[in-house]
Design a protein around this motif. Structure first.
Motif, PDB file in Angstrom:
ATOM      1  N   VAL A  26       0.797  -1.144   0.000  1.00 18.63           N
ATOM      2  CA  VAL A  26       0.036   0.017   0.080  1.00 18.63           C
ATOM      3  C   VAL A  26       1.042   1.046   0.028  1.00 18.63           C
ATOM      4  N   ARG A  27       0.422   2.387  -0.400  1.00 13.93           N
ATOM      5  CA  ARG A  27       1.158   3.545  -0.612  1.00 13.93           C
ATOM      6  C   ARG A  27       0.554   4.470   0.518  1.00 13.93           C
ATOM      7  N   PHE A  28       1.322   5.199   1.176  1.00 16.30           N
ATOM      8  CA  PHE A  28       0.719   6.156   2.461  1.00 16.30           C
ATOM      9  C   PHE A  28       1.352   7.432   1.721  1.00 16.30           C
ATOM     10  N   SER A  29       0.502   8.306   2.128  1.00 17.49           N
ATOM     11  CA  SER A  29       0.747   9.853   1.837  1.00 17.49           C
ATOM     12  C   SER A  29       0.937  10.508   3.184  1.00 17.49           C
ATOM     13  N   PHE A  30       2.144  11.153   3.649  1.00 20.96           N
ATOM     14  CA  PHE A  30       2.609  12.073   4.552  1.00 20.96           C
ATOM     15  C   PHE A  30       2.607  13.303   4.495  1.00 20.96           C
ATOM     16  N   GLY A  31       1.610  13.839   3.419  1.00 15.54           N
ATOM     17  CA  GLY A  31       1.420  15.298   3.130  1.00 15.54           C
ATOM     18  C   GLY A  31       0.414  16.081   4.228  1.00 15.54           C
ATOM     19  N   PRO A  32      -0.569  15.330   4.837  1.00 15.85           N
ATOM     20  CA  PRO A  32      -1.294  16.083   5.856  1.00 15.85           C
ATOM     21  C   PRO A  32      -0.721  16.508   6.856  1.00 15.85           C
ATOM     22  N   SER A  33      -1.344  17.258   7.690  1.00 16.65           N
ATOM     23  CA  SER A  33      -0.694  17.949   8.675  1.00 16.65           C
ATOM     24  C   SER A  33      -0.610  16.652   9.755  1.00 16.65           C
ATOM     25  N   LEU A  34       0.318  16.970  10.798  1.00 20.24           N
ATOM     26  CA  LEU A  34       0.631  16.039  11.796  1.00 20.24           C
ATOM     27  C   LEU A  34      -0.439  15.488  12.541  1.00 20.24           C
ATOM     28  N   ASP A  35      -1.285  16.633  13.004  1.00 14.71           N
ATOM     29  CA  ASP A  35      -2.672  16.109  13.753  1.00 14.71           C
ATOM     30  C   ASP A  35      -3.568  15.129  13.041  1.00 14.71           C
ATOM     31  N   VAL A  36      -3.507  15.392  11.588  1.00 14.63           N
ATOM     32  CA  VAL A  36      -4.233  14.449  10.822  1.00 14.63           C
ATOM     33  C   VAL A  36      -3.609  12.857  10.771  1.00 14.63           C
ATOM     34  N   LEU A  37      -2.291  13.040  10.656  1.00 17.52           N
ATOM     35  CA  LEU A  37      -1.424  11.790  10.444  1.00 17.52           C
ATOM     36  C   LEU A  37      -1.490  11.053  11.803  1.00 17.52           C
ATOM     37  N   GLU A  38      -1.557  11.809  12.757  1.00 17.85           N
ATOM     38  CA  GLU A  38      -1.419  11.085  14.200  1.00 17.85           C
ATOM     39  C   GLU A  38      -3.001  10.409  14.302  1.00 17.85           C
ATOM     40  N   ARG A  39      -4.083  10.939  13.992  1.00 14.42           N
ATOM     41  CA  ARG A  39      -5.305  10.314  13.958  1.00 14.42           C
ATOM     42  C   ARG A  39      -5.364   9.053  13.168  1.00 14.42           C
ATOM     43  N   ALA A  40      -4.802   9.163  11.894  1.00 12.11           N
ATOM     44  CA  ALA A  40      -4.914   8.106  11.044  1.00 12.11           C
ATOM     45  C   ALA A  40      -4.046   7.029  11.410  1.00 12.11           C
ATOM     46  N   MET A  41      -2.804   7.264  12.062  1.00 11.49           N
ATOM     47  CA  MET A  41      -2.077   6.186  12.720  1.00 11.49           C
ATOM     48  C   MET A  41      -2.669   5.536  14.099  1.00 11.49           C
ATOM     49  N   THR A  42      -3.385   6.256  14.578  1.00 13.37           N
ATOM     50  CA  THR A  42      -4.303   5.715  15.753  1.00 13.37           C
ATOM     51  C   THR A  42      -5.218   4.654  15.236  1.00 13.37           C
ATOM     52  N   ARG A  43      -5.866   5.099  14.247  1.00 16.15           N
ATOM     53  CA  ARG A  43      -6.974   4.199  13.621  1.00 16.15           C
ATOM     54  C   ARG A  43      -6.392   3.088  12.983  1.00 16.15           C
ATOM     55  N   LEU A  44      -5.294   3.238  12.167  1.00 15.08           N
ATOM     56  CA  LEU A  44      -4.619   1.786  11.856  1.00 15.08           C
ATOM     57  C   LEU A  44      -4.137   1.085  12.909  1.00 15.08           C
ATOM     58  N   GLU A  45      -3.479   1.632  13.902  1.00 18.60           N
ATOM     59  CA  GLU A  45      -3.331   0.552  15.142  1.00 18.60           C
ATOM     60  C   GLU A  45      -4.321  -0.085  15.777  1.00 18.60           C
ATOM     61  N   GLU A  46      -5.590   0.576  15.861  1.00 21.06           N
ATOM     62  CA  GLU A  46      -6.544  -0.056  16.422  1.00 21.06           C
ATOM     63  C   GLU A  46      -7.267  -1.199  15.226  1.00 21.06           C
ATOM     64  N   LEU A  47      -6.860  -0.891  13.984  1.00 23.56           N
ATOM     65  CA  LEU A  47      -7.394  -1.951  12.975  1.00 23.56           C
ATOM     66  C   LEU A  47      -6.634  -3.075  12.682  1.00 23.56           C
ATOM     67  N   VAL A  48      -5.307  -2.888  12.961  1.00 18.08           N
ATOM     68  CA  VAL A  48      -4.512  -3.952  12.949  1.00 18.08           C
ATOM     69  C   VAL A  48      -4.593  -4.808  14.269  1.00 18.08           C
ATOM     70  N   ALA A  49      -4.849  -4.236  15.654  1.00 13.95           N
ATOM     71  CA  ALA A  49      -5.075  -4.771  16.775  1.00 13.95           C
ATOM     72  C   ALA A  49      -6.155  -5.417  16.563  1.00 13.95           C
ATOM     73  N   SER A  50      -7.351  -5.205  16.031  1.00 11.85           N
ATOM     74  CA  SER A  50      -8.505  -6.016  16.037  1.00 11.85           C
ATOM     75  C   SER A  50      -9.113  -5.783  14.525  1.00 11.85           C
ATOM     76  N   PRO A  51      -8.687  -6.628  13.729  1.00  8.82           N
ATOM     77  CA  PRO A  51      -9.115  -6.763  12.289  1.00  8.82           C
ATOM     78  C   PRO A  51     -10.480  -7.107  11.940  1.00  8.82           C
ATOM     79  N   PRO A  52     -10.940  -6.621  11.091  1.00 10.98           N
ATOM     80  CA  PRO A  52     -12.397  -7.319  10.916  1.00 10.98           C
ATOM     81  C   PRO A  52     -12.386  -8.863  10.517  1.00 10.98           C
ATOM     82  N   SER A  53     -13.722  -9.234  10.620  1.00 12.05           N
ATOM     83  CA  SER A  53     -13.554 -10.783   9.955  1.00 12.05           C
ATOM     84  C   SER A  53     -14.173 -10.888   8.684  1.00 12.05           C
ATOM     85  N   ARG A  54     -13.571 -11.753   8.050  1.00 12.64           N
ATOM     86  CA  ARG A  54     -13.754 -12.020   6.503  1.00 12.64           C
ATOM     87  C   ARG A  54     -15.264 -11.846   6.101  1.00 12.64           C
TER      88      ARG A  54
END
Length: 81
Positions: free
Chosen positions: A53-81
């Motif tokens: 996957v490709r990630f963009s680091f162009g948004p503001s730091l605040d937006v990037l931090e929220r996105a990373m938190t959401r991705l961390e939560e997603l990986v910790a508790s992935p949806p079922s197939r």
């Protein structure tokens, strides 16, 4: 670019992570979107960028931090197939 093949299913390919992250309001771009296939020479074979996957680091730091938190939560508790 990030290789996601070691993530739990269904996050282990670019399209899977894209779909799951979109549900969390985070956009990633599947690597296969960048796989040009001139002349359709690889007909019938999966994209060589399927696990990326490709990630963009162009948004503001605040937006990037929220996105990373959401991705961390997603990986910790992935949806079922």
């Amino acid at each position: 670019w990030g290789n996601v093949s070691a993530l739990p299913a269904p996050l282990a390919d670019g399209m899977g992570l894209f779909r799951a992250a979109l549900a969390k309001k985070v956009i990633t771009v599947p690597g296969e979107f960048f796989d040009v296939n001139p002349g359709k020479r690889r007909h019938g074979r999966a994209s060589r960028f399927r696990d990326y996957v490709r990630f963009s680091f162009g948004p503001s730091l605040d937006v990037l931090e929220r996105a990373m938190t959401r991705l961390e939560e997603l990986v910790a508790s992935p949806p079922s197939r």
